[in-house]
Motif scaffolding. Structure first.
Motif, PDB file in Angstrom:
ATOM      1  N   ALA A   1       0.703  -1.367  -0.182  1.00  0.00           N
ATOM      2  CA  ALA A   1       0.106   0.318  -0.321  1.00  0.00           C
ATOM      3  C   ALA A   1       0.472   1.649  -0.083  1.00  0.00           C
ATOM      4  O   ALA A   1       0.416   2.338  -0.176  1.00  0.00           O
ATOM      5  N   ILE A   2       1.673   1.223   0.693  1.00  0.00           N
ATOM      6  CA  ILE A   2       2.978   2.040   0.826  1.00  0.00           C
ATOM      7  C   ILE A   2       3.619   2.652  -0.843  1.00  0.00           C
ATOM      8  O   ILE A   2       3.342   3.895  -0.860  1.00  0.00           O
ATOM      9  N   ASP A   3       3.927   1.178  -1.593  1.00  0.00           N
ATOM     10  CA  ASP A   3       3.765   1.208  -2.797  1.00  0.00           C
ATOM     11  C   ASP A   3       3.302   2.476  -3.661  1.00  0.00           C
ATOM     12  O   ASP A   3       3.047   2.878  -4.476  1.00  0.00           O
ATOM     13  N   ARG A   4       2.123   1.701  -3.394  1.00  0.00           N
ATOM     14  CA  ARG A   4       1.179   2.145  -4.325  1.00  0.00           C
ATOM     15  C   ARG A   4       0.837   3.872  -4.088  1.00  0.00           C
ATOM     16  O   ARG A   4       0.404   4.318  -4.830  1.00  0.00           O
ATOM     17  N   SER A   5       0.623   4.633  -2.681  1.00  0.00           N
ATOM     18  CA  SER A   5      -0.128   5.346  -2.100  1.00  0.00           C
ATOM     19  C   SER A   5       1.408   6.462  -2.713  1.00  0.00           C
ATOM     20  O   SER A   5       1.106   7.310  -3.462  1.00  0.00           O
TER      21      SER A   5
END
Length: 339
Positions: free
Chosen positions: A59-63
């Motif tokens: 999710a951090i990479d997506r964000s």
């Protein structure tokens, strides 16, 4: 989880990368943003792992990708499993793994509605997953053979397999080496991914100057995500000297290719007069392009522009409509303006 939240207790942030939604990375003071939709995301991620052999993008990479490039890096279950698994199953997984919590099922009952016609059993998934592992191993070996023979596309593909651990163990160092080989032959995706690896220090020592160099090579070949990234790096002086003239050139190139964050950035610059002459009409045009792609702050700004008659003729009905769109995405300022 609902019972816990009613008593305002702090939810413990214990999670595995790839299986946790963005709200689990938030501070304990924001724990009320968690709920059944948080658990559903994790269940969806587990199912994603069963059909693909790997966890979904963290999710951090997506964000980070959404913020800096306007693109979600999540590869949908539909794309991965089409033709091998039932459509209702794949749609249910993608529904559970929506990045924004308000776009996921609010509870298990809502999620089940999307699986009413689901015929694939977990036994089927286990069997098919074993087949997939063999197929991934074969793809990896084929790419490796072609890469060693000098096939540039295969080199880029092999690097991706090492990054994701598809058909092999994850190995950022090997991924870096193969991306480097392909990038030297002007493979645009490899040039961009080298920029990412240098920027994050994955498989190589972190080096923002090298990240800038490779992002720029991809940008010069027309990659909009790289163009937006170069714009940001020039603006902030990351890996290069601050250069606002260069920043606006690259932001504009990306924006003209519908990069949503570049469009929003240009709109903001024209409002503030950041190294460009203030121009509310130009700001309105770029905010509108970004808003139509769902950019929440662009939608909010369009509401203000229509409400105040800035850069466009005043239209209270359109102001209300844009505030409403932003409010539905959870923007507090838009909700306040709606009363």
């Amino acid at each position: 989880r609902k019972a816990v939240s009613k008593h305002k207790r702090t939810l413990t942030s214990l999670f595995s990368k790839g299986y946790a939604p963005i709200e689990q990375y938030e501070s304990s003071e924001e724990a009320e943003t968690q709920g059944p939709w948080t658990d559903i995301y994790s269940l969806g991620a587990t199912m994603y792992r069963c059909i693909s052999g790997m966890a979904p993008t963290d999710a951090i990479d997506r964000s980070s990708a959404i913020i800096h490039t306007g693109h979600d890096t999540y590869v949908s279950a539909i794309e991965i499993g089409e033709g091998r698994y039932s459509k209702p199953l794949l749609e249910a997984i993608d529904f559970a793994l929506q990045f924004k919590r308000d776009e996921r099922p609010s509870d298990i009952s809502e999620w089940e509605i999307g699986m009413d016609n689901l015929s694939t059993t977990m036994g089927d998934i286990t069997i098919q997953n074993s087949i997939l592992e063999v197929e991934n191993k074969n793809r990896f070996m084929s790419a490796k053979k072609a890469a060693k023979e000098g096939n540039i596309k295969a080199q880029a593909e092999l690097a991706y397999y090492y990054v994701r651990g598809i058909g092999t163990e994850k190995d950022d160092s090997m991924a870096f080496n193969w991306y480097f080989n392909a990038a030297q032959h002007n493979n645009i995706n490899s040039q961009y991914n080298l920029g990412v690896m240098y920027a994050k220090g994955r498989g190589v020592k972190q080096n923002f100057a090298e990240a800038f160099r490779w992002y720029k090579k991809a940008a010069e070949q027309g990659d909009s995500a790289a163009q937006a990234t170069i714009g940001m790096m020039c603006e902030k002086g990351i890996g290069t000297d601050k250069n606002m003239k260069e920043a606006i050139i690259y932001y504009r190139l990306a924006a003209e290719q519908n990069n949503v964050n570049a469009q929003y950035t240009l709109g903001s610059w024209y409002v503030k007069g950041n190294d460009v002459e203030k121009d509310y009409c130009a700001a309105f045009e770029w905010f509108q392009k970004a808003a139509e792609q769902g950019h929440i702050n662009a939608q909010l700004n369009l509401g203000y522009f229509y409400g105040k008659g800035k850069g466009v003729e005043r239209d209270d009905e359109k102001a209300f409509n844009w505030f409403e769109k932003a409010a539905k995405q959870g923007n507090a300022n838009a909700q306040y303006n709606l009363g």
